[in-house]
Structure formats: C-alpha cells, structure tokens
Design an enzyme around this catalytic site. Structure first.
Site, PDB file in Angstrom:
ATOM      1  N   ASN A   9      -1.329 -11.340  -2.042  1.00  0.00           N
ATOM      2  CA  ASN A   9      -2.194 -10.309  -2.595  1.00  0.00           C
ATOM      3  C   ASN A   9      -1.336  -9.410  -3.482  1.00  0.00           C
ATOM      4  O   ASN A   9      -0.555  -8.610  -2.972  1.00  0.00           O
ATOM      5  CB  ASN A   9      -2.828  -9.516  -1.432  1.00  0.00           C
ATOM      6  N   LYS A  11      -2.204  -7.031  -5.366  1.00  0.00           N
ATOM      7  CA  LYS A  11      -2.697  -5.646  -5.480  1.00  0.00           C
ATOM      8  C   LYS A  11      -2.660  -5.199  -6.951  1.00  0.00           C
ATOM      9  O   LYS A  11      -2.863  -6.021  -7.842  1.00  0.00           O
ATOM     10  CB  LYS A  11      -1.914  -4.718  -4.547  1.00  0.00           C
ATOM     11  N   HIS A  95     -10.368  -5.437   2.306  1.00  0.00           N
ATOM     12  CA  HIS A  95      -8.974  -5.049   2.500  1.00  0.00           C
ATOM     13  C   HIS A  95      -8.923  -3.572   2.918  1.00  0.00           C
ATOM     14  O   HIS A  95      -9.721  -2.757   2.456  1.00  0.00           O
ATOM     15  CB  HIS A  95      -8.174  -5.268   1.209  1.00  0.00           C
ATOM     16  N   GLU A  97      -7.103  -1.213   2.092  1.00  0.00           N
ATOM     17  CA  GLU A  97      -6.963  -0.244   0.997  1.00  0.00           C
ATOM     18  C   GLU A  97      -8.316   0.047   0.361  1.00  0.00           C
ATOM     19  O   GLU A  97      -8.576   1.165  -0.083  1.00  0.00           O
ATOM     20  CB  GLU A  97      -5.946  -0.776  -0.029  1.00  0.00           C
ATOM     21  N   GLU A 167      -4.865  -7.488   9.485  1.00  0.00           N
ATOM     22  CA  GLU A 167      -3.824  -6.669   8.860  1.00  0.00           C
ATOM     23  C   GLU A 167      -3.821  -5.286   9.501  1.00  0.00           C
ATOM     24  O   GLU A 167      -4.599  -4.405   9.090  1.00  0.00           O
ATOM     25  CB  GLU A 167      -4.108  -6.525   7.355  1.00  0.00           C
ATOM     26  N   GLY A 173       2.833  -2.457   3.950  1.00  0.00           N
ATOM     27  CA  GLY A 173       3.703  -1.744   3.014  1.00  0.00           C
ATOM     28  C   GLY A 173       4.693  -0.802   3.681  1.00  0.00           C
ATOM     29  O   GLY A 173       5.305   0.022   3.019  1.00  0.00           O
ATOM     30  N   SER A 213       3.639  -6.441   5.989  1.00  0.00           N
ATOM     31  CA  SER A 213       5.096  -6.564   5.906  1.00  0.00           C
ATOM     32  C   SER A 213       5.622  -7.947   6.297  1.00  0.00           C
ATOM     33  O   SER A 213       6.658  -8.058   6.949  1.00  0.00           O
ATOM     34  CB  SER A 213       5.779  -5.468   6.740  1.00  0.00           C
TER      35      SER A 213
HETATM   36  P1  13P Z   1       2.633  -5.903   2.512  1.00  0.00           P
HETATM   37  O1  13P Z   1       3.033  -7.324   2.722  1.00  0.00           O
HETATM   38  O2  13P Z   1       3.204  -5.287   1.287  1.00  0.00           O
HETATM   39  O3  13P Z   1       2.850  -5.075   3.743  1.00  0.00           O
HETATM   40  O4  13P Z   1       1.033  -5.908   2.246  1.00  0.00           O
HETATM   41  C1  13P Z   1       0.203  -6.589   3.120  1.00  0.00           C
HETATM   42  C2  13P Z   1      -1.164  -6.638   2.573  1.00  0.00           C
HETATM   43  O5  13P Z   1      -1.841  -5.631   2.507  1.00  0.00           O
HETATM   44  C3  13P Z   1      -1.666  -7.918   2.063  1.00  0.00           C
HETATM   45  O6  13P Z   1      -3.026  -7.860   1.803  1.00  0.00           O
END
Ligand code: 13P
Length: 251
Positions: A9, A11, A95, A97, A167, A173, A213
């Site tokens: 992903n 982003k 997601h 976010e 997740e 992150g 992560s």
């Molecule tokens: P990270 O791998 O940067 O922690 O992000 C995970 C994520 O949100 C994938 O959708």
C-alpha cells in the site's frame, strides 16, 4: 492451501515517474516468485502507468479506495468500473487512515466492498483496533464489530473473493509490529468470525493478511503463523528490494 498475498500500500507516495521506476525494479526482483500473490496499490494518478508496467508479469494491481456509486455527481470519487477499466484486480477498503482522517464508517466499508465485488473487483477489507482500545481490553469487541459489519450480506463467492487485512492501528507506521503471537490471536478470532457469519469451509479458505510495520526482518516470523496468510505493507513497499524480500519470506 491458501496462497499467501503480499500487497504494497503505497499510500500518498510516488509520482507517475517514481511509480514506474519502482514497479519496473520490483517486477524484475520478484520474477521468479511463485506460490505467492504479489499486489501493488499506487495512488489513483499512477494506476494506469503501473498497470502498463506490470502487464504480463506476476505483479497485480490494486487501488487504495473506491466509491460505491457507479457514476454521477460525486466530485472527486472513483467507481469500481473505473478501477477495473484501468486494470485493477483488487481494491483496499476501510483502511484505518480512511476511518481516522476521512470519516469512513463500518457501513461505508461494507457498501464499498459490495460495490467492488459487484463489478468483479476483489476487496481487501481492513480492520484493526486503536492502542487505547487494546489497552482497555476491547480488541476482540472492536474486531468483531468491524468484521461483522465489513462482510455483512456478502455471499459465499463474495467472501471467497475477499481478503481481510488485520492492521492494528498502533502498529501502522510506528515500527512497533504486533508480535507473531498477537497477530495469530486476532487472525484466529477473525477466522472464527467468518465461520460464524458464513461457514467453516469459507473461513478455512478466506485469506487474512497482517499489516503494521511489516519489514524484511520480521515478515517470516509473522508469515509462519497458521492464520497469517500474507502482509499488507506500507513503508517497506516503497523500496523494491525491501518489498521483494517480504515477498520472498512468503515464498
Ligand atoms: P506500515 O507498513 O508503514 O506500518 O503501514 C502499514 C499499512 O498501513 C498498510 O496498509
């Protein structure tokens, strides 16, 4: 029996030029990978260019979001048909976010998943608890609500075309990965929730990815857990070598 699925992903990252460079490098690095499904999810603006770059390779395309309407006066939105048109096979929905910053609700996530499936797109339905929810002992309740709502009214074949991504928000992150045992515990809960909503057979076939992560050095330990069927990778998917190493860990 469940083919692992490793998805990147991206982003809000990468211009068209950067996206093409990254996928060109990636497809070479993973050309020999078999027994694993490899997916990249660029921003909308790079989907067409990445689609052309990965044509004929073992890398497939996902979008990061979708709207449930097919057409009309919905400024700024993108429909399942438009994503199919540009070569997407998957789409990420719900997601954390989007839930946190854009007001996405469980009901909206379900509408998006259903609309995607109706047009032959496979949804990657994301669920995950906040740190305060985990610390308050509410992880199970939060996941149960999100999973039940996310997959509500999906048929057996819809479920078999869907992927669920666990997740934990506190792991995204932050560099703070869930331990393999923590991931396994929630993945096993999710599988039992799918069995409850559908059947043991469907629950045994649906793929459940872990995200938060995931890096080359922790991927193998997570992926060896019996109910962890892949990874949804953020930061480490922006580097071709790192993402390819995670693919290799699932190989
Ligand atoms: P990270 O791998 O940067 O922690 O992000 C995970 C994520 O949100 C994938 O959708």
């Amino acid at each position: 029996m469940r083919t692992p699925i490793i998805a990147g992903n991206w982003k809000l990252n990468n211009t068209v030029g950067e996206a093409v460079t990254l996928t060109t490098e990636l497809k070479q690095l993973v050309a020999d990978a078999s027994g694993v499904e490899i997916v990249v999810a660029p921003p909308f603006t790079a989907l067409a260019a990445v689609s052309a770059t990965i044509a004929g390779s073992n890398v497939c395309l996902s979008a990061q979001d979708v709207y449930w309407e097919e057409r009309g006066a919905f400024t700024g939105e993108v429909s399942p048909t438009l994503l199919k048109d540009v070569g997407c096979e998957y789409v990420i929905v719900g997601h954390s976010e989007r839930r946190q910053y854009f007001g996405e609700t469980n009901e909206g996530v379900n509408r998006k998943a259903k609309a995607a499936l109706a047009q032959g797109l496979k949804p990657i339905i994301c669920v995950g608890e906040l740190l305060e929810e985990r610390e308050a002992g509410r992880t199970e309740a939060v996941i149960a609500t999100q999973v039940a709502a996310g997959i509500a009214d999906l048929s057996t074949s819809d479920l078999l075309s869907s992927v669920i991504a666990y997740e934990p928000v506190w792991a995204i992150g932050t560099g703070r990965t869930a331990t393999p045992a923590q991931a396994q515990e929630v993945h096993s809960l999710i599988r039992s929730l799918v069995a409850l909503a559908s059947s043991d057979d469907v629950a045994g076939q649906i793929r459940i990815q872990y995200g938060g992560s995931v890096k080359p050095d922790n991927a193998a330990a997570l992926l060896t857990k019996p109910d962890v069927d892949g990874a949804l990778v953020g930061g480490a998917s922006l580097d071709a070598a790192s993402f390819a190493a995670i693919v290799k860990a699932a190989n």
